[in-house]
Scaffold this motif. Structure first.
Motif, PDB file in Angstrom:
ATOM      1  N   ASP A 424       2.536 130.431 109.326  1.00 10.52           N
ATOM      2  CA  ASP A 424       3.111 131.586 108.433  1.00 10.52           C
ATOM      3  C   ASP A 424       4.686 131.892 108.710  1.00 10.52           C
ATOM      4  O   ASP A 424       4.481 133.238 108.680  1.00 10.52           O
ATOM      5  CB  ASP A 424       2.262 132.993 107.615  1.00 10.52           C
ATOM      6  N   VAL A 425       5.633 131.743 108.528  1.00  5.22           N
ATOM      7  CA  VAL A 425       6.978 131.508 109.377  1.00  5.22           C
ATOM      8  C   VAL A 425       8.032 131.882 107.922  1.00  5.22           C
ATOM      9  O   VAL A 425       8.699 132.092 108.671  1.00  5.22           O
ATOM     10  CB  VAL A 425       7.348 130.603 110.384  1.00  5.22           C
ATOM     11  N   GLY A 426       7.621 131.391 106.526  1.00  5.00           N
ATOM     12  CA  GLY A 426       8.784 130.926 105.788  1.00  5.00           C
ATOM     13  C   GLY A 426       7.783 130.513 104.952  1.00  5.00           C
ATOM     14  O   GLY A 426       7.994 129.550 104.455  1.00  5.00           O
ATOM     15  N   PHE A 427       7.929 131.876 103.678  1.00  4.95           N
ATOM     16  CA  PHE A 427       7.168 131.520 102.300  1.00  4.95           C
ATOM     17  C   PHE A 427       7.200 133.024 101.666  1.00  4.95           C
ATOM     18  O   PHE A 427       7.516 133.516 101.340  1.00  4.95           O
ATOM     19  CB  PHE A 427       5.633 131.466 102.998  1.00  4.95           C
ATOM     20  N   THR A 428       6.170 132.107 100.195  1.00  2.00           N
ATOM     21  CA  THR A 428       7.566 133.174  99.266  1.00  2.00           C
ATOM     22  C   THR A 428       5.330 133.535  98.384  1.00  2.00           C
ATOM     23  O   THR A 428       4.609 132.856  97.964  1.00  2.00           O
ATOM     24  CB  THR A 428       7.861 132.902  97.705  1.00  2.00           C
ATOM     25  N   LEU A 429       5.331 134.818  98.183  1.00  2.96           N
ATOM     26  CA  LEU A 429       4.221 134.723  98.090  1.00  2.96           C
ATOM     27  C   LEU A 429       3.592 134.700  96.280  1.00  2.96           C
ATOM     28  O   LEU A 429       4.147 135.023  95.419  1.00  2.96           O
ATOM     29  CB  LEU A 429       3.933 136.778  97.978  1.00  2.96           C
ATOM     30  N   SER A 430       2.701 133.691  96.155  1.00  4.04           N
ATOM     31  CA  SER A 430       2.246 133.767  95.124  1.00  4.04           C
ATOM     32  C   SER A 430       1.186 135.109  94.232  1.00  4.04           C
ATOM     33  O   SER A 430       1.677 136.291  94.940  1.00  4.04           O
ATOM     34  CB  SER A 430       1.494 132.469  94.800  1.00  4.04           C
ATOM     35  N   ASP A 431       0.935 135.564  92.988  1.00  4.78           N
ATOM     36  CA  ASP A 431       0.435 135.538  92.269  1.00  4.78           C
ATOM     37  C   ASP A 431      -1.531 136.475  93.047  1.00  4.78           C
ATOM     38  O   ASP A 431      -1.857 136.443  92.713  1.00  4.78           O
ATOM     39  CB  ASP A 431       0.282 135.990  90.898  1.00  4.78           C
ATOM     40  N   HIS A 432      -1.293 137.620  93.631  1.00  6.30           N
ATOM     41  CA  HIS A 432      -2.874 138.416  94.490  1.00  6.30           C
ATOM     42  C   HIS A 432      -3.217 140.103  93.943  1.00  6.30           C
ATOM     43  O   HIS A 432      -1.885 140.452  93.971  1.00  6.30           O
ATOM     44  CB  HIS A 432      -2.640 137.961  95.272  1.00  6.30           C
ATOM     45  N   LEU A 433      -4.283 140.095  93.900  1.00  6.79           N
ATOM     46  CA  LEU A 433      -4.584 141.660  93.531  1.00  6.79           C
ATOM     47  C   LEU A 433      -5.227 141.550  94.481  1.00  6.79           C
ATOM     48  O   LEU A 433      -5.638 142.994  95.028  1.00  6.79           O
ATOM     49  CB  LEU A 433      -5.327 141.241  91.837  1.00  6.79           C
TER      50      LEU A 433
END
Length: 485
Positions: A424-433
């Motif tokens: 996990d070194v470069g990513f965009t978060l999705s929608d989490h609650l």
């Protein structure tokens, strides 16, 4: 026992296969409608599935090239269709077609012949003169002159609820009949949704120009109305029918089971934030989808009201578009919601509209305002990469309230030259609650790839978090060494 188990497995497998086989698949039928004698395309001809009954609402009108396309024919097995093409001044034609699931049928063409303009058999009132001059004779055919609306709305929804249609009654030479030869014309609904649709007047006498006018008023259900004009001349044994008219009734009232609301993202940056004047950085769309009881979009312009509880400023209302969608903007207002059982940052959005009984139809959803800055923890906290080896790290990223950062937050890991990182070194978060792996818990491995340098050197690794809306940056750096032999 094994034999019984095997038979049970085969039985279940067979039923599963049968269920898959019975899934409905759309059939597409397309072609052209043209004039038999000249081959010229016929524009605005109606092509309709006339059998089986379940598909008779499916129709199309030809374009300027005479082309049509029938869609939405859902069959689960080989099915026999009857398809009819009709147009004013032409004899309608019906063709049979056998289709299977997912068939695409092209070049299913129709050639129509012009209606006979000679003397109808048994009509002793007409003479043999083909000239269009002189006094008109008895009624021989019906010609559609105009339909004011090809699509109207369900009664009481506030849109256009009536369609007026005009027919001309002509003699065998194509001349409008006069008052001396006036006849009564009946208007009949061949097919309708059954929601109380009415035609007024049901019977009307031709005027001095040989014309009659009727009006279709919608009922409380959407669907297709197929109507015709009819003249009975028992004195000469003649029944004259028009080409059927198709008028669609659509856009009913909102139905409770077809009313939904949703934001583009449930987790958005906004906890304790007041946007600056004119700023759109923190504008978040919330959309209501409104359908009637038949699953059709409600009438364009149907009002939907919105409000929030505990946090946020939301536009108070919006009107539905042609697809039944109403969208408003939600903005943070500096609030820091704490009253939700789900925890800090959660708040509710409510929407309502009115159904056919003047009762409210309601929906609600829960959203999350998160902070612009992040909290980052990492383990281990010291870099100790062995010679030509690697080291595994786990790290946690949350907002300042322990919730996942907003959807769209960018997370990256920076490493110096001579090292390689994976995971996990470069990513965009999705929608989490909710916190957990993939939303707040991550990991990566750093490996030594420098085979030339043999010195023990100091090194740093930086975890970087950039928030979704404001671009606020939070970093956490750990230090240590990478050893060489």
């Amino acid at each position: 026992m094994k034999r019984i188990a095997l038979l049970f497995f085969v039985s279940v497998l067979g039923m599963s296969f049968l269920a898959c086989q019975q899934e409905e698949k759309d059939v597409l039928v397309e072609g052209t409608v043209s004039e038999l004698q000249s081959g010229d395309p016929i524009q605005n001809a109606t092509v309709q599935v006339s059998s089986p009954e379940e598909f008779t609402d499916i129709f199309s009108r030809t374009d300027s090239l005479g082309q049509y396309e029938l869609t939405g024919i859902d069959v689960s097995e080989v099915t026999d269709l009857q398809i009819t093409a009709s147009s004013s001044d032409y004899v309608e034609r019906t063709r049979s077609l056998k289709v299977a699931p997912e068939d695409v049928v092209t070049d299913f063409d129709f050639e129509l012949t012009e209606e006979n303009t000679g003397t109808p058999g048994g009509d002793g009132d007409d003479d043999d003169d083909d000239s269009v001059t002189g006094e008109s004779q008895g009624a021989a055919r019906l010609e559609l002159i105009n339909v004011s609306e090809e699509s109207i709305n369900v009664r009481g929804t506030g849109g256009v609820e009536n369609s007026t249609f005009t027919f001309a009654v002509l003699d065998s030479a194509g001349r409008p009949i006069n008052l001396d030869n006036s006849v009564e014309v009946q208007f009949n609904m061949i097919k309708s949704p059954g929601g109380g649709e009415t035609i007024l007047p049901a019977t009307v006498e031709t005027n001095a120009q040989g014309r009659v006018v009727g009006n279709l008023a919608s009922g409380d259900s959407s669907g297709v109305v197929r109507l015709e004009a009819l003249i009975e001349r028992p004195e000469v044994g003649l029944i004259i029918r028009s080409t059927p008219i198709l008028i669609a009734i659509q856009s009913g009232f909102p139905a409770p089971d077809r009313f939904f609301i949703a934001p583009e993202n449930y987790n958005v940056e906004g906890f304790g934030i007041v946007p600056g004047e004119g700023s759109t950085t923190y504008d978040y769309a919330v959309t209501a989808s409104v359908g009637d009881k038949h699953g059709n979009p409600v009438k364009e312009g149907t009002a939907v009201d919105f409000r929030t509880e505990s946090a946020g400023i939301i536009e108070g209302s919006a009107l539905t578009d042609e697809n039944g969608r109403a969208t408003v903007l939600l903005r943070p207002d500096g609030s820091t919601p704490t009253s939700s059982p789900r925890g800090i940052g959660f708040f509710k959005v409510f929407a309502k509209t009115v159904d056919e009984n003047n009762d409210y139809v309601r929906q609600e959803l829960e959203m999350l305002f998160t902070t612009r800055n992040a909290s980052i923890s990492v383990s281990p906290q010291t870099v100790e990469i062995p010679a030509n080896g690697s080291q595994r790290f786990s790290f946690t990223v949350t907002d300042l309230n322990g919730n996942p950062m907003a959807a769209g937050t960018e997370i990256s890991v920076d490493i110096p030259e001579g090292l390689e990182a994976s995971g996990d070194v470069g990513f965009t978060l999705s929608d989490h609650l909710t916190p957990g792996p993939g939303s707040t818990e991550f990991g990566f491995t750093v490996s030594d790839t420098d085979d030339e340098d043999s010195e023990v050197v100091g090194t740093t690794i930086t975890i970087r978090v950039v928030s979704a809306s404001s671009g606020s940056e939070t970093t956490r750096t750990i230090q240590g060494t990478r050893a060489k032999q």
